[in-house]
Design a protein around this motif. Sequence first.
Motif, PDB file in Angstrom:
ATOM      1  N   ARG A 186       0.911  -1.239  -0.414  1.00 41.00           N
ATOM      2  CA  ARG A 186       0.074  -0.272  -0.162  1.00 41.00           C
ATOM      3  C   ARG A 186       0.760   1.469  -0.231  1.00 41.00           C
ATOM      4  O   ARG A 186       0.951   2.299  -0.725  1.00 41.00           O
ATOM      5  CB  ARG A 186      -1.266  -0.555   1.092  1.00 41.00           C
ATOM      6  N   LEU A 187       1.407   1.271   0.971  1.00 37.36           N
ATOM      7  CA  LEU A 187       3.097   2.260   1.021  1.00 37.36           C
ATOM      8  C   LEU A 187       3.647   2.415  -0.914  1.00 37.36           C
ATOM      9  O   LEU A 187       3.957   4.197  -0.950  1.00 37.36           O
ATOM     10  CB  LEU A 187       4.143   2.223   2.017  1.00 37.36           C
ATOM     11  N   ALA A 188       4.127   1.507  -0.994  1.00 32.93           N
ATOM     12  CA  ALA A 188       4.278   1.393  -2.192  1.00 32.93           C
ATOM     13  C   ALA A 188       3.630   2.503  -3.436  1.00 32.93           C
ATOM     14  O   ALA A 188       3.662   3.378  -4.428  1.00 32.93           O
ATOM     15  CB  ALA A 188       4.493   0.191  -3.005  1.00 32.93           C
ATOM     16  N   ASN A 189       2.326   1.728  -3.462  1.00 34.58           N
ATOM     17  CA  ASN A 189       1.167   2.719  -4.137  1.00 34.58           C
ATOM     18  C   ASN A 189       1.170   3.867  -3.945  1.00 34.58           C
ATOM     19  O   ASN A 189       0.769   4.865  -5.109  1.00 34.58           O
ATOM     20  CB  ASN A 189      -0.114   1.849  -3.992  1.00 34.58           C
ATOM     21  N   ASP A 190       1.617   4.584  -2.394  1.00 36.25           N
ATOM     22  CA  ASP A 190       1.215   5.614  -2.228  1.00 36.25           C
ATOM     23  C   ASP A 190       2.100   6.823  -2.942  1.00 36.25           C
ATOM     24  O   ASP A 190       2.302   7.558  -3.261  1.00 36.25           O
ATOM     25  CB  ASP A 190       0.808   5.978  -0.391  1.00 36.25           C
ATOM     26  N   PRO A 222      11.823   1.126  -3.892  1.00 30.13           N
ATOM     27  CA  PRO A 222      12.528   0.293  -4.914  1.00 30.13           C
ATOM     28  C   PRO A 222      10.915  -0.718  -5.558  1.00 30.13           C
ATOM     29  O   PRO A 222      11.018  -1.200  -6.535  1.00 30.13           O
ATOM     30  CB  PRO A 222      13.112  -0.530  -4.783  1.00 30.13           C
ATOM     31  N   LEU A 223       9.896  -1.108  -4.244  1.00 28.61           N
ATOM     32  CA  LEU A 223       9.115  -1.934  -4.697  1.00 28.61           C
ATOM     33  C   LEU A 223       7.816  -0.870  -5.681  1.00 28.61           C
ATOM     34  O   LEU A 223       7.517  -1.087  -6.336  1.00 28.61           O
ATOM     35  CB  LEU A 223       7.763  -2.399  -4.064  1.00 28.61           C
ATOM     36  N   ALA A 224       8.373   0.621  -5.429  1.00 33.91           N
ATOM     37  CA  ALA A 224       7.442   1.418  -6.128  1.00 33.91           C
ATOM     38  C   ALA A 224       7.899   2.439  -7.235  1.00 33.91           C
ATOM     39  O   ALA A 224       7.014   2.968  -8.326  1.00 33.91           O
ATOM     40  CB  ALA A 224       7.348   2.864  -5.529  1.00 33.91           C
ATOM     41  N   ALA A 225       9.198   1.764  -7.761  1.00 36.08           N
ATOM     42  CA  ALA A 225      10.046   2.001  -9.106  1.00 36.08           C
ATOM     43  C   ALA A 225       9.326   1.220  -9.554  1.00 36.08           C
ATOM     44  O   ALA A 225       9.623   1.124 -10.668  1.00 36.08           O
ATOM     45  CB  ALA A 225      11.110   2.089  -8.443  1.00 36.08           C
ATOM     46  N   THR A 226       9.157  -0.229  -8.974  1.00 37.90           N
ATOM     47  CA  THR A 226       8.580  -0.921 -10.381  1.00 37.90           C
ATOM     48  C   THR A 226       7.150  -1.017 -10.981  1.00 37.90           C
ATOM     49  O   THR A 226       6.989  -1.868 -11.863  1.00 37.90           O
ATOM     50  CB  THR A 226       8.729  -2.497  -9.858  1.00 37.90           C
ATOM     51  N   ARG A 227       6.321   0.089 -10.295  1.00 37.97           N
ATOM     52  CA  ARG A 227       4.654   0.407 -11.255  1.00 37.97           C
ATOM     53  C   ARG A 227       4.789   1.214 -11.719  1.00 37.97           C
ATOM     54  O   ARG A 227       4.025   1.306 -12.039  1.00 37.97           O
ATOM     55  CB  ARG A 227       4.228   0.135  -9.371  1.00 37.97           C
ATOM     56  N   ALA A 228       6.496   2.695 -11.518  1.00 35.50           N
ATOM     57  CA  ALA A 228       6.226   3.605 -12.273  1.00 35.50           C
ATOM     58  C   ALA A 228       6.696   4.250 -12.739  1.00 35.50           C
ATOM     59  O   ALA A 228       8.107   3.840 -11.854  1.00 35.50           O
ATOM     60  CB  ALA A 228       4.652   4.704 -12.103  1.00 35.50           C
ATOM     61  N   SER A 346      13.822  -7.917 -10.248  1.00 34.59           N
ATOM     62  CA  SER A 346      13.421  -7.115 -11.243  1.00 34.59           C
ATOM     63  C   SER A 346      13.747  -5.398 -11.996  1.00 34.59           C
ATOM     64  O   SER A 346      13.188  -5.056 -12.787  1.00 34.59           O
ATOM     65  CB  SER A 346      12.411  -7.603 -11.435  1.00 34.59           C
ATOM     66  N   LEU A 347      14.486  -4.698 -11.369  1.00 32.61           N
ATOM     67  CA  LEU A 347      14.890  -3.303 -10.954  1.00 32.61           C
ATOM     68  C   LEU A 347      15.775  -3.650 -11.499  1.00 32.61           C
ATOM     69  O   LEU A 347      17.045  -3.197 -11.169  1.00 32.61           O
ATOM     70  CB  LEU A 347      14.746  -2.759  -9.847  1.00 32.61           C
ATOM     71  N   ASP A 348      15.853  -2.357 -13.263  1.00 28.51           N
ATOM     72  CA  ASP A 348      17.058  -1.584 -13.778  1.00 28.51           C
ATOM     73  C   ASP A 348      17.309  -0.215 -13.968  1.00 28.51           C
ATOM     74  O   ASP A 348      17.820   0.519 -14.702  1.00 28.51           O
ATOM     75  CB  ASP A 348      16.606  -2.927 -15.461  1.00 28.51           C
ATOM     76  N   VAL A 349      16.418   0.299 -12.827  1.00 31.29           N
ATOM     77  CA  VAL A 349      16.157   1.698 -12.568  1.00 31.29           C
ATOM     78  C   VAL A 349      17.842   2.310 -12.019  1.00 31.29           C
ATOM     79  O   VAL A 349      18.128   1.138 -10.769  1.00 31.29           O
ATOM     80  CB  VAL A 349      15.880   2.094 -11.161  1.00 31.29           C
ATOM     81  N   PRO A 350      18.770   3.031 -12.197  1.00 32.08           N
ATOM     82  CA  PRO A 350      20.126   3.637 -11.093  1.00 32.08           C
ATOM     83  C   PRO A 350      19.470   3.328  -9.682  1.00 32.08           C
ATOM     84  O   PRO A 350      18.788   3.876  -9.621  1.00 32.08           O
ATOM     85  CB  PRO A 350      20.414   3.774 -11.697  1.00 32.08           C
ATOM     86  N   GLN A 351      19.875   2.953  -9.129  1.00 31.05           N
ATOM     87  CA  GLN A 351      20.226   3.009  -7.515  1.00 31.05           C
ATOM     88  C   GLN A 351      21.618   3.528  -6.974  1.00 31.05           C
ATOM     89  O   GLN A 351      22.773   3.217  -6.801  1.00 31.05           O
ATOM     90  CB  GLN A 351      19.600   1.380  -7.128  1.00 31.05           C
ATOM     91  N   LEU A 352      20.960   4.402  -5.802  1.00 26.73           N
ATOM     92  CA  LEU A 352      22.677   4.864  -5.135  1.00 26.73           C
ATOM     93  C   LEU A 352      21.819   3.554  -3.240  1.00 26.73           C
ATOM     94  O   LEU A 352      20.549   4.214  -3.252  1.00 26.73           O
ATOM     95  CB  LEU A 352      22.590   5.875  -4.639  1.00 26.73           C
ATOM     96  N   TRP A 353      22.765   3.014  -2.914  1.00 26.10           N
ATOM     97  CA  TRP A 353      22.271   2.226  -1.350  1.00 26.10           C
ATOM     98  C   TRP A 353      23.561   3.190  -0.900  1.00 26.10           C
ATOM     99  O   TRP A 353      24.748   3.321  -0.445  1.00 26.10           O
ATOM    100  CB  TRP A 353      22.047   1.181  -1.351  1.00 26.10           C
TER     101      TRP A 353
END
Length: 439
Positions: A186-190, A222-228, A346-353
């Motif tokens: 739910r928080l990812a959808n928000d 990261p979960l949100a980034a898979t949805r849009a 599944s995420l191919d978006v550039p990430q910085l941790w």
Amino acid sequence: MKTRTLCSICLVLVISATPARADRVGDCRIGVYSLPRGDVVDIAPSDGDTLRWRRFDGTTGALHETSPGRWTSTSGWTQRPDGVYATFDCDGGTLVFAGQRGRRVALDVTETRFDADGTPLAGRLVLPAGKSRVAIAILVHGSEDSSARDYYAMQRLLPARGVGVFVYDKRGTGGSGGTYTQDFERLANDAVAARHETQRLAGRRLARLGYLGTSQGGWVAPLAATRAPVDFVIVGYGLAVSVIDEDREAIELEMRLKGHSADEIMKALEIATAAEAVFESRFTSGFAELIALRTKYAGEPWFKDLHGNFTYFVLGMDEPQMRDTARTFGTWNTPFRYDPMPTLNSLDVPQLWVLGAEDLDAPSAETARRLRALAAAGKPISIAIFPGAEHGITEFENAADGSRVSTRYSAGYFEMLRDYARNGRLSQRYGRARLEKGR
């Protein structure tokens, strides 16, 4: 004292210990100010009758009004005077801070309300003044139950340095509707709804768009980034393991640091398993097993050092207290077994941790190992590890009772967030951070 208060699931509400709330929200002093030589200082609400200042170099302190109009600072969260004084001229939009005169930085601010699955959320877009195109970071919350719009200093610090920010109150907090939750789905959808609202409001000024998720937000962003689609994801002191694993890693690390044997750590993890079962049941079962183990081991020397990310909350509770906790905790829907690895794979978006090497609340070693494996497999992940840093990327000193007291943010941390959001590159030294760059 800032000691172990920024946990990734932050279950402090469970034991009916409401965190201190600032009473200076709306204070005319709150804002970000330019100082000589291009520096800035942010003044934000803090606990009780104090304000908190943060400079972009990571130094910070609490301001106390020691006489009318004159504020005296204590270093970090130590309550130790640091010699910094401040005065404010609200009408003129200026301050004198540490002997330097500063002026409030003008920012373009747009307040908004937007819909997230039928729930109205309160948000704010903060951009550098002007018409130029800028990168914008959407702030994805940690586990706090307070208003991000009121308390997040990053909504001013980053725009003062050229990066826009969208900040919003998560559901059930501040000006937003709905019920507080720790349901990552739910928080990812928000967060996705916040992304659409950011894009709508920014219009032609939007150059790059991404998420900046801290602590619990490291699971959500990261979960949100898979949805849009977004251009980047930054995770600060988040985890690539489950909530259960976080608790167990925290127990094992702290017990080991305190010199306990492998056998003693195994006994502590027995209690943790029972405590975790109570949490997973939403405080409806598992009490007898936990109480029996607690009774069995309570007299052993190591027991006093058993903490973890959330196990310690129930160590002092009897069964009626635990059952009563279900009234609050039962609505949170914390996904204790959520495995973030399928999402990250599944995420191919550039990430910085950005990780703290000495983080006790969210130990970083296993997360760093998993991220390195993803980067080696071709995922566009960069890792920055700050030596001597705790949760929140804050440095600390040890108090007389063995607890940690934070003294400042690690040098280079804020600059790193700015640079990666702005262009996806880390192009300088960032304090003592160890950088491991993916493709």
